[in-house]
Enzyme design. Structure first.
Site, PDB file in Angstrom:
ATOM      1  N   ASP A 271       0.233  -9.543  -6.179  1.00 23.70           N
ATOM      2  CA  ASP A 271      -0.286  -9.307  -4.842  1.00 23.70           C
ATOM      3  C   ASP A 271      -1.794  -9.126  -4.991  1.00 23.70           C
ATOM      4  O   ASP A 271      -2.314  -8.841  -6.080  1.00 23.70           O
ATOM      5  CB  ASP A 271       0.373  -8.087  -4.211  1.00 23.70           C
ATOM      6  CG  ASP A 271       0.365  -8.156  -2.689  1.00 23.70           C
ATOM      7  OD1 ASP A 271      -0.470  -8.885  -2.120  1.00 23.70           O
ATOM      8  OD2 ASP A 271       1.192  -7.480  -2.054  1.00 23.70           O
ATOM      9  N   GLU A 632       0.370  -2.093  14.414  1.00 22.46           N
ATOM     10  CA  GLU A 632       1.336  -1.997  13.324  1.00 22.46           C
ATOM     11  C   GLU A 632       1.176  -3.243  12.466  1.00 22.46           C
ATOM     12  O   GLU A 632       1.095  -4.357  12.971  1.00 22.46           O
ATOM     13  CB  GLU A 632       2.779  -1.868  13.836  1.00 22.46           C
ATOM     14  CG  GLU A 632       3.320  -3.044  14.594  1.00 22.46           C
ATOM     15  CD  GLU A 632       4.836  -2.986  14.773  1.00 22.46           C
ATOM     16  OE1 GLU A 632       5.516  -2.174  14.101  1.00 22.46           O
ATOM     17  OE2 GLU A 632       5.349  -3.767  15.586  1.00 22.46           O
TER      18      GLU A 632
END
Length: 885
Positions: A271, A632
């Site tokens: 990542d 969000e």
């Protein structure tokens, strides 16, 4: 998909390859398409210097011109459409795709995405553009388990159940990678491996302690299916530590499980920034030196370093080899894995060798893809409650009220492309009913100072002065060429950009809403330029205004940084400047990621009073509420009541919206709530007081059309929840506690608002005649048949769910667990008998050592329209099967 079929090794070529001393004068075996790919890859990598090999382990790998290896950036996204590469068909966000409970439609969606991906890739190749987001290696799907409703990135997943996630992940991967026996269509990536799902604020430093049982029972099954069943080409390792070791440096995860147990033969990437976290004092801080972090990650099996702002930690691998921290052979291994992917994608063969190269750009946003996204959107909408209001009669005046009614953000979710034809709920209802039958008010902010109804600055309020002194609509846009300078301040890795002295193009722009696929000044694809728009802003109403744009905005000679008070009818000198300059550090184009716009909103309007006024004049209210991907999502700079850097601290509607709903309720008009969110919401008051509720998640660019058809009965709702909707967070463990106790429907013991698998419709499908064997031999699949009867006037797309209980298991097992599902058409007034199969691998439990054990004893099987504890008896069937050893 089937594994890539490689041609048999050609003995003579292999002999030449192994005896040539691998120098640059040897025959270019890697260019010979008659030789099997593995041999070609080894030959190519053998010709590289150590420095060149290390360079190929960055996500933005540089060209090696002497070997005819072009530059390539592995970073691309396709979560629910080709993302961040300009215009593309935007399908429902992943959580909405899961709500379809339809692996066949999901495969069609992924196939459409990979069609558009191929078209874009070959277009950019022809233009010699090799930015991030233009390749064929897609970092999708996200198959982490949505174990806690507070996680902001849960919207990217297929929900809380390992079985559903695994099945949908396989369908999506198959659609992305294609079915050509010789070439990959695109390369999919299963992420984030493993045990990764929040909190966002601490993901770079968290250590998630997880038992072997929970690891193998909950967190790994979807990854196993992605590798074993779908032959996914790549896997992304996660930021967090797992049982003390960074996920990108975990021998347990990467060597023992991924490459050992699952026999994964693709490449693993980090990542972005995860390798830096090994040594970052504010992150894991488990080593002191970047070279040690790089060596550790590669030795554990991480082949590619996504570095982002940290550049590339793997740049230190040369020093690691020099100091003996890692052997060069492991670097060879990593680079060979990476080039196998590129070879499988046909990047070193004649483009005409694969049919994928012939997919034209016209497929992007084609009519068939727009129809598919509307069908997917309709299928993803979940009817949570209905007291008979839906479907609505067309002869009623409708008040469309709410901050998400005309908010394009909620169509898209995150990791999205720029939509072709976005249709908001308001627009969809206006088109369906006629504008004269629809009134509208946003009613409130979404939360705090975040609004969903900001409008584009356009010719209603923008003016310029003509040569004769008169005022005309629009601003004067002056477009400049840009020249990039050299970095002098290394504390700020941004290249300075200088605009030309004189504009290269001057024109009048009526609305500040653009997607520049080509530079206006020279028509170069993704070309750079700067703009200054000048003129006057003449507001139509008094108020305190807030602007939303990446541009610099000056009014009356002052830069606008917050809100500004403006008078109606007064002409304010306005200047808006923006530079569209590529970022060399991140290898990104300035204009592919999102549409450029300037929006504004009057923050002092009496929104609730306006909403109540129009509600009183209507027959029915469609309240369009919820949250948005602006509050969000992934590691966001949002700190608000109920929201914490992308995650949530409670799961209620924001207070502003609850107050609005209560005011609308007092009008006495029937109300249907359409809730947008990527996560579960505690809609307790709404469930008790409103007439109907539709959960929309983030349903893609055709949301408005699909929603209108559902509300008026042109389509029958068929979506089912892929997550549990809880009443509150009482009884939940801390967010960073990764034990599965009392989490998800499989272990939660409390009362829920809407259970996993829940969804209503306009038809009445009942279940009968369940046929299952009374006994079954351990290791055999379970085949069952059941009859579905539709006694209504509405044709149904019926989701049938199969759950099992294992009361004779010797250890703790899930209370109930999904093990099969199907989605079948059942015509009005007809019946269908269907067969479902539970694979033998699913008739197992996981012991405390993480081992899968074949279950023996009484197996309780439930087949119907939901979980056994939440489904009426007419809609579910029960059988007991005795499984013998």
């Amino acid at each position: 998909m089937k594994k890539i079929l490689l041609a048999a090794t050609i003995t003579s070529a292999f002999t030449a390859f192994t005896t040539s001393a691998f120098n640059d004068e040897a025959p270019a075996v890697y260019e010979d398409t008659s030789v099997e790919m593995e041999t070609r890859v080894k030959d190519l990598v053998s010709r590289m210097t150590l420095e060149e090999k290390i360079g190929q382990m960055y996500n933005d790998a540089p060209a090696i011109e002497r070997l005819n290896v072009p530059a390539y950036d592995y970073w691309n996204e396709a979560l629910h459409g080709v993302a961040r590469a300009g215009k593309a068909t935007v399908f429902p966000q992943a959580i909405g795709l899961a709500a379809m409970w339809d692996d066949e439609m999901l495969y069609s969606v992924a196939t459409a995405i990979s069609d558009e991906a191929r078209a874009k890739y070959h277009f950019y190749q022809r233009e010699n553009i090799r930015y991030r987001y233009t390749g064929l290696t897609f970092w999708s799907p996200n198959i982490n388990i949505f174990r806690d409703p507070r996680w902001g990135r849960g919207q990217e997943t297929y929900g809380e159940d390992p079985f559903l996630t695994g099945e949908l992940g396989v369908a999506f991967i198959d659609g992305l990678q294609g079915d050509n026996p010789d070439y990959l269509k695109t390369a999919a990536t299963a992420k984030h491996f493993a045990v990764h799902n929040g909190p966002e604020i601490s993901r770079h430093s968290d250590n998630y302690v997880v038992s072997d049982k929970d690891l193998y029972e909950t967190y790994l099954p979807a990854f196993k299916k992605a590798v074993v069943d779908a032959d996914v080409e790549a896997v992304m390792c996660a930021y967090n530590r797992v049982n003390d070791l960074p996920a990108c440096g975990s021998d347990k995860l990467l060597k023992e499980v991924l490459r050992g147990e699952y026999e994964f033969d693709g490449h693993v990437m980090s990542d972005c920034g995860a390798i830096r976290d090994f040594y970052d004092p504010e992150a894991h801080n488990v080593v002191e030196a970047p070279a040690a972090a790089a060596a550790w990650a590669v030795k554990s099996g991480t082949d590619l370093n996504c570095g982002t702002g940290a550049l590339s930690t793997f740049a230190n691998l040369g020093f690691a080899v020099q100091k003996g921290l890692i052997d060069e052979s492991l670097i060879d291994q990593a680079v060979e894995r990476l080039f196998m992917t590129r070879f499988k994608l046909g990047m070193f063969d004649n483009a005409n060798d694969t049919e994928y190269a012939a997919i034209p750009m016209e497929v992007v946003g084609s009519d068939s893809h727009l129809k598919l996204t509307e069908a997917a959107s309709a299928s993803s909408l979940v009817l949570l409650k209905n007291n008979g209001l839906l479907p609505m009669a067309r002869d009623k005046k409708v008040a469309v009220i709410g901050p998400n009614a005309n908010n394009e953000d909620v169509l898209l979710g995150n990791y999205n492309g720029i939509p072709i034809n976005p249709i908001t709920p308001l627009q969809g209802l206006e088109a369906h009913l006629g504008k004269s039958n629809v009134s509208y008010s946003p009613g409130s902010a979404i939360i705090d100072d975040i609004y969903g109804h900001a409008e584009i600055l356009d010719s209603r309020v923008l003016f310029h002065r003509k040569d004769d002194g008169s005022m005309a609509k629009g601003l004067t846009g002056k477009y400049y060429s840009l020249k990039q300078g050299q970095i002098s301040d290394y504390s700020n890795l941004t290249f300075p950009v200088h605009a030309s002295d004189q504009p290269k193009l001057t024109r009048i722009d009526k609305a500040l809403d653009f997607y520049f696929d080509r530079s206006p000044i020279d028509q170069q694809v993704l070309g750079n330029f700067g703009v200054i728009w000048e003129g006057f802003l003449k507001p139509e109403r008094n108020g305190t205004y807030q602007f939303d744009s990446d541009a610099e905005i000056n009014i009356n000679g002052n830069t606008v940084t917050g809100t500004i008070e403006l008078e109606a009818g007064k002409a304010y000198p306005i200047s808006i400047s923006m530079q569209f300059a590529d970022n060399k550090i991140s290898n990104t184009s300035a204009i592919t990621r999102k549409q450029f716009s300037v929006r504004w909103v009057n923050t002092t309007e009496a929104l609730k009073r306006q909403a109540v006024d129009i509600a009183n004049k209507a027959d029915v209210i469609v309240a369009v509420m919820g949250i948005t991907p602006r509050i969000e999502g992934e590691e966001m700079p949002v700190k608000l009541d109920g929201f914490n850097y992308g995650d949530r601290t409670d799961i209620d509607l924001p207070d502003e919206q609850k107050a609005l709903l209560k005011a609308l309720k007092k009008t006495g008009k029937p109300i249907v709530l359409v809730n947008f969110s990527g996560s579960a919401m505690a809609l307790n008051w709404s469930d008790e007081n409103l007439d109907a509720i539709v959960q929309a998640f983030y349903p893609g660019e055709a949301t408005g059309s699909a929603l209108a058809k559902l509300l008026y009965g042109d389509i029958n709702p068929s979506g089912r929840l892929p997550v549990t909707f809880y009443r509150n967070l009482n009884g939940f463990a801390d967010f960073d506690d990764y034990a599965m106790d009392n989490r998800t429907y499989r272990y939660y013991t409390g009362d829920v608002l809407y259970p996993f698998g829940h969804g209503l419709d306009y038809s009445d499908v009942t279940y009968s005649n369940l046929e299952a064997p009374s006994t079954l031999q351990s290791g055999e699949p379970l085949s069952i048949t059941v009859t579905l009867e539709n006694s209504s006037d509405f044709a149904a797309e019926q989701v049938t769910q199969v759950y099992v209980k294992m009361p004779d298991a010797p250890i703790r097992v899930p209370r109930v667990a999904l093990k099969a599902f199907s989605k079948e058409p059942v015509e009005a007034g007809s019946s269908e008998t269907i067969t479902l199969t539970v694979d033998a691998d699913e008739l197992t439990y996981v012991n405390d050592s993480g081992e899968s054990v074949a279950y023996t004893g009484s197996l309780h099987v439930f087949v119907g329209d939901g979980q056994p504890a939440h489904t009426p008896k007419t809609k579910i069937q029960h059988a007991v099967v005795n499984i013998a050893r």
